[in-house]
Design a protein around this motif. Sequence first.
Motif, PDB file in Angstrom:
ATOM      1  N   ALA A   1       0.831  -1.207   0.000  1.00  8.40           N
ATOM      2  CA  ALA A   1       0.000   0.000   0.000  1.00  8.40           C
ATOM      3  C   ALA A   1       0.867   1.259   0.000  1.00  8.40           C
ATOM      4  N   PRO A   2       0.343   2.368  -0.526  1.00  8.98           N
ATOM      5  CA  PRO A   2       1.092   3.630  -0.513  1.00  8.98           C
ATOM      6  C   PRO A   2       1.045   4.294   0.865  1.00  8.98           C
ATOM      7  N   THR A   3       1.910   5.273   1.086  1.00  4.68           N
ATOM      8  CA  THR A   3       1.896   6.058   2.321  1.00  4.68           C
ATOM      9  C   THR A   3       1.358   7.453   2.021  1.00  4.68           C
ATOM     10  N   LEU A   4       1.068   8.200   3.100  1.00  2.03           N
ATOM     11  CA  LEU A   4       0.439   9.505   2.970  1.00  2.03           C
ATOM     12  C   LEU A   4       1.045  10.464   3.995  1.00  2.03           C
ATOM     13  N   PRO A   5       1.455  11.672   3.588  1.00  5.80           N
ATOM     14  CA  PRO A   5       1.984  12.632   4.563  1.00  5.80           C
ATOM     15  C   PRO A   5       0.935  12.981   5.608  1.00  5.80           C
ATOM     16  N   HIS A   6       1.333  13.019   6.874  1.00  2.57           N
ATOM     17  CA  HIS A   6       0.414  13.319   7.974  1.00  2.57           C
ATOM     18  C   HIS A   6       1.233  13.694   9.192  1.00  2.57           C
ATOM     19  N   LYS A   7       0.724  14.595  10.016  1.00  6.42           N
ATOM     20  CA  LYS A   7       1.409  14.970  11.243  1.00  6.42           C
ATOM     21  C   LYS A   7       0.680  14.367  12.436  1.00  6.42           C
ATOM     22  N   PRO A   8       1.403  13.894  13.493  1.00  2.00           N
ATOM     23  CA  PRO A   8       2.844  14.033  13.701  1.00  2.00           C
ATOM     24  C   PRO A   8       3.702  13.004  12.979  1.00  2.00           C
ATOM     25  N   VAL A   9       3.128  11.936  12.450  1.00  2.00           N
ATOM     26  CA  VAL A   9       3.900  10.946  11.706  1.00  2.00           C
ATOM     27  C   VAL A   9       3.099  10.539  10.468  1.00  2.00           C
ATOM     28  N   PRO A  10       3.754   9.983   9.445  1.00  2.00           N
ATOM     29  CA  PRO A  10       3.049   9.625   8.209  1.00  2.00           C
ATOM     30  C   PRO A  10       1.980   8.567   8.436  1.00  2.00           C
TER      31      PRO A  10
ATOM     32  N   ASN B   1      -0.243   9.417  17.299  1.00  4.65           N
ATOM     33  CA  ASN B   1      -0.948  10.596  17.800  1.00  4.65           C
ATOM     34  C   ASN B   1      -0.493  10.941  19.212  1.00  4.65           C
ATOM     35  N   ARG B   2      -0.954  12.097  19.697  1.00  9.10           N
ATOM     36  CA  ARG B   2      -0.685  12.499  21.073  1.00  9.10           C
ATOM     37  C   ARG B   2      -1.974  12.533  21.901  1.00  9.10           C
ATOM     38  N   ILE B   3      -2.995  11.840  21.406  1.00  9.43           N
ATOM     39  CA  ILE B   3      -4.304  11.857  22.060  1.00  9.43           C
ATOM     40  C   ILE B   3      -4.409  10.785  23.132  1.00  9.43           C
ATOM     41  N   TYR B   4      -3.871   9.590  22.832  1.00  9.80           N
ATOM     42  CA  TYR B   4      -3.895   8.506  23.809  1.00  9.80           C
ATOM     43  C   TYR B   4      -2.503   7.910  23.858  1.00  9.80           C
ATOM     44  N   ASN B   5      -1.858   7.977  25.000  1.00 19.30           N
ATOM     45  CA  ASN B   5      -0.441   7.626  25.105  1.00 19.30           C
ATOM     46  C   ASN B   5      -0.190   6.576  26.177  1.00 19.30           C
ATOM     47  N   LYS B   6      -0.768   5.401  25.971  1.00 21.31           N
ATOM     48  CA  LYS B   6      -0.521   4.261  26.841  1.00 21.31           C
ATOM     49  C   LYS B   6      -0.524   3.007  25.983  1.00 21.31           C
ATOM     50  N   LYS B   7       0.423   2.129  26.216  1.00 20.05           N
ATOM     51  CA  LYS B   7       0.522   0.910  25.420  1.00 20.05           C
ATOM     52  C   LYS B   7      -0.593  -0.064  25.802  1.00 20.05           C
ATOM     53  N   GLY B   8      -1.233  -0.650  24.811  1.00 17.87           N
ATOM     54  CA  GLY B   8      -2.304  -1.609  25.057  1.00 17.87           C
ATOM     55  C   GLY B   8      -3.435  -1.426  24.079  1.00 17.87           C
ATOM     56  N   ILE B   9      -4.663  -1.415  24.587  1.00 17.97           N
ATOM     57  CA  ILE B   9      -5.817  -1.116  23.745  1.00 17.97           C
ATOM     58  C   ILE B   9      -6.729  -0.142  24.483  1.00 17.97           C
ATOM     59  N   ALA B  10      -7.521   0.577  23.705  1.00 20.11           N
ATOM     60  CA  ALA B  10      -8.495   1.516  24.259  1.00 20.11           C
ATOM     61  C   ALA B  10      -9.705   1.529  23.341  1.00 20.11           C
TER      62      ALA B  10
ATOM     63  N   GLY C   1     -14.777   2.262  18.192  1.00 21.48           N
ATOM     64  CA  GLY C   1     -13.424   1.983  17.763  1.00 21.48           C
ATOM     65  C   GLY C   1     -12.652   1.227  18.829  1.00 21.48           C
ATOM     66  N   VAL C   2     -11.854   0.260  18.393  1.00 26.48           N
ATOM     67  CA  VAL C   2     -10.940  -0.475  19.279  1.00 26.48           C
ATOM     68  C   VAL C   2      -9.533  -0.138  18.825  1.00 26.48           C
ATOM     69  N   ALA C   3      -8.865   0.686  19.593  1.00 26.28           N
ATOM     70  CA  ALA C   3      -7.552   1.196  19.204  1.00 26.28           C
ATOM     71  C   ALA C   3      -6.439   0.356  19.808  1.00 26.28           C
ATOM     72  N   ILE C   4      -5.488  -0.038  18.979  1.00 24.90           N
ATOM     73  CA  ILE C   4      -4.255  -0.675  19.458  1.00 24.90           C
ATOM     74  C   ILE C   4      -3.238   0.452  19.602  1.00 24.90           C
ATOM     75  N   THR C   5      -2.752   0.663  20.817  1.00 27.51           N
ATOM     76  CA  THR C   5      -2.069   1.912  21.146  1.00 27.51           C
ATOM     77  C   THR C   5      -0.652   1.694  21.692  1.00 27.51           C
ATOM     78  N   THR C   6       0.095   2.799  21.752  1.00 30.29           N
ATOM     79  CA  THR C   6       1.440   2.806  22.309  1.00 30.29           C
ATOM     80  C   THR C   6       1.642   4.070  23.136  1.00 30.29           C
ATOM     81  N   GLN C   7       2.668   4.054  23.963  1.00 30.31           N
ATOM     82  CA  GLN C   7       2.985   5.240  24.749  1.00 30.31           C
ATOM     83  C   GLN C   7       3.684   6.288  23.897  1.00 30.31           C
ATOM     84  N   SER C   8       4.595   5.852  23.034  1.00 34.78           N
ATOM     85  CA  SER C   8       5.297   6.768  22.135  1.00 34.78           C
ATOM     86  C   SER C   8       4.569   6.853  20.805  1.00 34.78           C
ATOM     87  N   ILE C   9       4.905   7.852  20.021  1.00 38.06           N
ATOM     88  CA  ILE C   9       4.296   8.027  18.701  1.00 38.06           C
ATOM     89  C   ILE C   9       4.986   7.098  17.704  1.00 38.06           C
TER      90      ILE C   9
END
Length: 316
Positions: free
Chosen positions: A129-138, A170-179, A244-252
């Motif tokens: 698949a292609p990538t897309l520019p986006h902030k804070p990361v692609p 993202n910087r919206i949810y910053n904990k490793k796991g799921i939310a 939504g079931v988000a798979i998350t991390t502490q870092s971006i």
Amino acid sequence: MILKHLMELYEILDDPKASGEKVKEYLLQVNPQADVETYPVHGEKGHTDMVRVRVPGKNGKSKGGTAPTIGLLGRLGGIGARPEVTGFVSDGDGALAALSAAAELLSMAKKGDLLEGDVFLSTHVCPDAPTLPHKPVPFMNSPVSMVEMNREEVVEELDAILCVDTTKGNRIYNKKGIAISPTVKEGYILRVSEDLLSVLETVTGELPGVFALTTQDITPYGNGLFHLNSILQPSTATKAPVVGVAITTQSIVAGCASGATHFEDVETAARFMIETAKSFGAGNCLFYDVEEYNRLLSLYGPMNHIQTLGKESLHA
């Protein structure tokens, strides 16, 4: 065992020649009676293979029963970003979680452990698949438009939807796991389901994580507005409640990053979806309060214009 299925599916998906057909072959090995279909969907930027699985319930609609049907959708741009990135990328976690849940449900059904209601699972497989520019990361992009993805995944039979997606950039949810997200229905961001919070607590053994949503996040892609990611895009194409079931991390972590899949978190997401499906089909898990939703409608009117591209598209 979900983790076993997850590891075996990862081996299939972490391959430049990964395909829907190879996934289908694996699921049929798990349960030869499985209702699995795969087919290519073509877009302006290439193609991807849809994979759709239906697991009948004891009292499901497919058998003329009355139990509600839940959709478990794996949302992503692609499982790989070749040739730009080598290997399975973080964005593929949504597909891996949904397919692992499908394999486990099919294994359970083969043993005779049927859920009360039908379960519909869907995702897609694209190793380049292609990538897309986006902030804070692609972002990872998709070879097929979001409208087309919704058309393939959000089917009429669904009474509720869980959409699992990597949500690490993202910087919206910053904990490793799921939310999980608040429930979204026809343009309204509703209160977080207490029943889903209880399932989440049970599955994780921790206090439940909830990530924030804005109105922009539940509008369709293509309107020029910022979106957290595509995790709530199914809500733009259905009257059913969506979470939504988000798979998350502490870092971006970028969606196009390789080496960023944490099996324990993907397994937790798959287990949460299965446990929700058990409870929802049995009538023990409400995604929203129907009475309160109807009160919202009587006080403030419908908000389903949020599900459209807005006034500019209407006058174009």
